[in-house]
Design a protein around this motif. Structure first.
Motif, PDB file in Angstrom:
ATOM      1  N   ILE A  21       0.793  -1.199   0.014  1.00 22.39           N
ATOM      2  CA  ILE A  21      -0.047  -0.074  -0.093  1.00 22.39           C
ATOM      3  C   ILE A  21       0.851   1.105  -0.106  1.00 22.39           C
ATOM      4  CG2 ILE A  21      -1.785   1.157   1.402  1.00 22.39           C
ATOM      5  CD1 ILE A  21      -2.575  -1.254   2.538  1.00 22.39           C
ATOM      6  N   GLY A  22       1.723   1.144   0.838  1.00 24.26           N
ATOM      7  CA  GLY A  22       2.693   2.383   1.045  1.00 24.26           C
ATOM      8  C   GLY A  22       3.653   2.734  -0.289  1.00 24.26           C
ATOM      9  N   GLY A  23       4.087   1.802  -1.036  1.00 26.48           N
ATOM     10  CA  GLY A  23       4.739   1.760  -2.046  1.00 26.48           C
ATOM     11  C   GLY A  23       4.043   2.235  -3.274  1.00 26.48           C
ATOM     12  N   ILE A  24       2.509   2.405  -3.244  1.00 24.50           N
ATOM     13  CA  ILE A  24       2.333   2.624  -4.712  1.00 24.50           C
ATOM     14  C   ILE A  24       1.333   3.790  -4.402  1.00 24.50           C
ATOM     15  CG2 ILE A  24       0.418   1.687  -6.265  1.00 24.50           C
ATOM     16  CD1 ILE A  24       1.266  -1.302  -5.793  1.00 24.50           C
ATOM     17  N   GLU A  25       0.704   4.132  -3.762  1.00 21.68           N
ATOM     18  CA  GLU A  25      -0.507   5.145  -3.696  1.00 21.68           C
ATOM     19  C   GLU A  25      -0.170   6.476  -3.682  1.00 21.68           C
ATOM     20  OE1 GLU A  25      -4.400   5.398  -1.399  1.00 21.68           O
ATOM     21  OE2 GLU A  25      -5.259   5.842  -3.072  1.00 21.68           O
ATOM     22  N   ASN A  26       0.919   6.693  -2.701  1.00 24.64           N
ATOM     23  CA  ASN A  26       1.403   7.926  -2.656  1.00 24.64           C
ATOM     24  C   ASN A  26       2.194   8.485  -3.749  1.00 24.64           C
ATOM     25  OD1 ASN A  26       0.775  10.008  -0.309  1.00 24.64           O
ATOM     26  ND2 ASN A  26       1.440   8.441   0.894  1.00 24.64           N
TER      27      ASN A  26
END
Lengths: 435, 106
Positions: free
Chosen positions: A253-258
């Motif tokens: 999650i952390g690697g993609i959305e932001n």
């Protein structure tokens, strides 16, 4: 003033306090009103101006059962720097569809730091810079796949794709699985609220995928981050299965959305801000400063906290158990900190924006996000220095606790690919983008 | 309050009257020294308060602990006298110390 008021000559004057309270009461970070430019920024600016006029950096929203909203820069910092009073258990509100608290992100001390230290060094500048070439190659391979077409949606083909490819490389997953990561992230972060039935099988598929990946790496470890996590020790013991699964969810999650939102917002802005785009094309050394401004001006994420105890802050009586949402996209346009806060300036003195958080919970991937955005923009502008937003297709802003452009269709003069053969992973992304 | 001179990435000198017992990073932040970001607030997890000391000052103060040494090793533009200023406590004897801010914290 109402029509009736106009007719009778009455004038209903609201105090600055009333206006601010009204705007705070309606605040919903999951559903901000969008303005003529397709973004929520006209609304955020109005909220900020009303809050400043009323001298209320914090107010109460009636949405989602009620919660505090913080719009002032210094107020946000004060809350983020007081983890004893404001717990990270409330960082995502309403919570994502995960059963356990999200590893690192939703943990407080001392757990947070114990787990964070297992992976923190992997995200430091020297280590993330090792992926520079992969980032540049992925960007160029993707561009090769659409440059002859003269039109593309830059979010699906570039902004979503590069962070997912880099996440796959970091975690040791096949790159061609990237489009599924995006679906899972959307299911966890958005769809579980709007359509829980549709989200459920996707989330189950994600956990099954992680289970297989963990089993494989336990048998034959590799040099990827999941193998590193499996082999790491916490207070002398190996991590248990739930902990490893927690890391997989966090890193995906952390690697993609932001990152995807930062890059997508930047490519949208550069699609119409010709002067800025030409400055960066003429002098790519300015791209680093530009990325800081994109992060500040189009901050993707709001972050929440949960009050651990009763306290009074900025004149507001906060009760234990109440949620607090830090409206970082608003705080990063606080004129007390940033002169002409709504302008994008490459000459702006270095002030620290809050787009990636502040305090002990500052984004673990902050150096990775910056580098990804810088490299994608550098390579993209080298290949396609002139482009514009497609006049026939809409740009779409996705609302959410992490919000930003999710469709940026553009047109440009067709060019030539550098390479004709592409990795299957890149091809999968191109198919996804063109569908 | 010892007087410490920070040299920012644009080569400007900023004199700071540092509070004894505070960290060198806190002294820099209190004076808004450009280039010192310290986004993690002094928890030794972000390496955005990276500075260079003069050799004689580097030798005089306690060396980096294991956590700081690991962080410095994973930081770019490291020099032999690199330190994370959040890990250095200001002492009264720091009068005249010169601290150069790293040109890049990312």
């Amino acid at each position: 003033m109402s029509e009736q008021g106009l007719a009778t000559g009455e004038c209903h004057v609201s105090s600055a306090q009333d206006v601010a309270n009204h705007l705070y009461a309606q605040f919903d970070h999951l559903d901000p009103p969008l303005g003529a430019d397709g973004t929520p920024y006209a609304y955020y600016e109005a909220l900020r101006d009303a809050a400043i006029e009323a001298d209320e950096p914090m107010g109460w929203s009636d949405s989602h059962g009620g919660f505090w909203v913080v719009t002032g820069y210094n107020a946000c910092i004060e809350i983020m720097r007081d983890p004893d009073a404001f717990s990270n258990a409330g960082v995502i509100f309403p919570r994502y569809a995960v059963s356990e608290p999200l590893m690192i992100v939703e943990q407080d001390e001392p757990e947070h730091m114990r787990y964070r230290k297992l992976v923190n060094l992997s995200f430091m500048p020297k280590n993330v810079s090792g992926y520079s070439e992969v980032m540049a190659d992925a960007t160029n391979d993707l561009i090769d796949g659409f440059i002859a077409d003269g039109r593309i949606d830059l979010v699906r083909a570039v902004a979503d794709a590069v962070p997912a490819i880099i996440t796959a490389v970091l975690l040791g997953f096949p790159i061609e699985d990237g489009p599924r990561f995006g679906e899972w992230t959307i299911a966890l972060a958005h769809e579980f609220i709007t359509d829980p039935e549709a989200a459920k099988p996707k989330i189950e598929e994600m956990y099954a995928y992680f289970e297989d990946a963990i089993t494989l790496r336990k048998k034959s470890p590799s040099n990827d981050l999941i193998s590193q996590i499996i082999q790491s020790k916490l207070d002398g013991r190996p991590l248990n299965h739930e902990e490893i699964l927690g890391f997989c969810t966090l890193l995906l999650i952390g690697g993609i959305e932001n990152s995807a939102k930062v890059i997508g917002n930047a490519l949208w802005r550069l699609g119409w801000d010709i002067e800025l785009r030409r400055q960066l094309v003429d002098d790519p050394s300015k791209i680093g400063r530009a990325v800081e401004e994109f992060l500040r001006l189009y901050t993707p994420g709001h972050v929440g906290r949960l009050a651990s105890r009763d306290c009074t802050i900025f004149g507001k009586k906060v009760k234990a158990g109440q949620h607090i949402m830090l409206a970082l996209p608003v705080a990063n346009r606080d004129p007390a900190i940033f002169v002409l806060p709504d302008a994008l300036s490459l000459q702006r003195p270095k002030s620290v924006h809050l787009a990636l958080g502040s305090g002990t919970h500052v984004c673990i991937g902050q150096h990775l996000i910056r580098l990804e955005a810088q490299i994608v923009l550098r390579e993209f502008l080298k290949r396609i220095p002139e482009y514009r937003l497609d006049p026939d297709l809409p740009q779409i802003w996705t609302k959410g606790q992490v919000g930003g452009m999710s469709r940026v269709p553009v047109v440009f003069t067709p060019g030539m690919p550098i390479k004709l053969n592409r990795e299957p992973g890149v091809e999968a992304w191109l198919q996804h983008a063109k569908n | 309050m010892p007087k410490i001179i920070f040299i920012d990435p644009d080569n400007n000198e900023i004199e700071v009257n540092a509070e004894v017992g505070a960290s060198l990073m806190e002294a820099a932040m209190a004076a808004s020294v450009p280039g010192v970001e310290a986004v993690c607030g002094g928890n030794c997890v972000c390496a955005t308060c990276h500075c260079f000391l003069e050799a004689q000052w580097y030798a005089r103060i306690p060396p980096p602990n294991e956590d700081e040494a690991e962080m410095l090793d994973a930081t770019i533009e490291v020099r032999p006298t690199s330190r994370l200023t959040c890990q250095i406590t200001v002492e009264s004897g720091f009068e005249g110390m010169r601290v150069e801010v790293s040109p890049s914290q990312h």
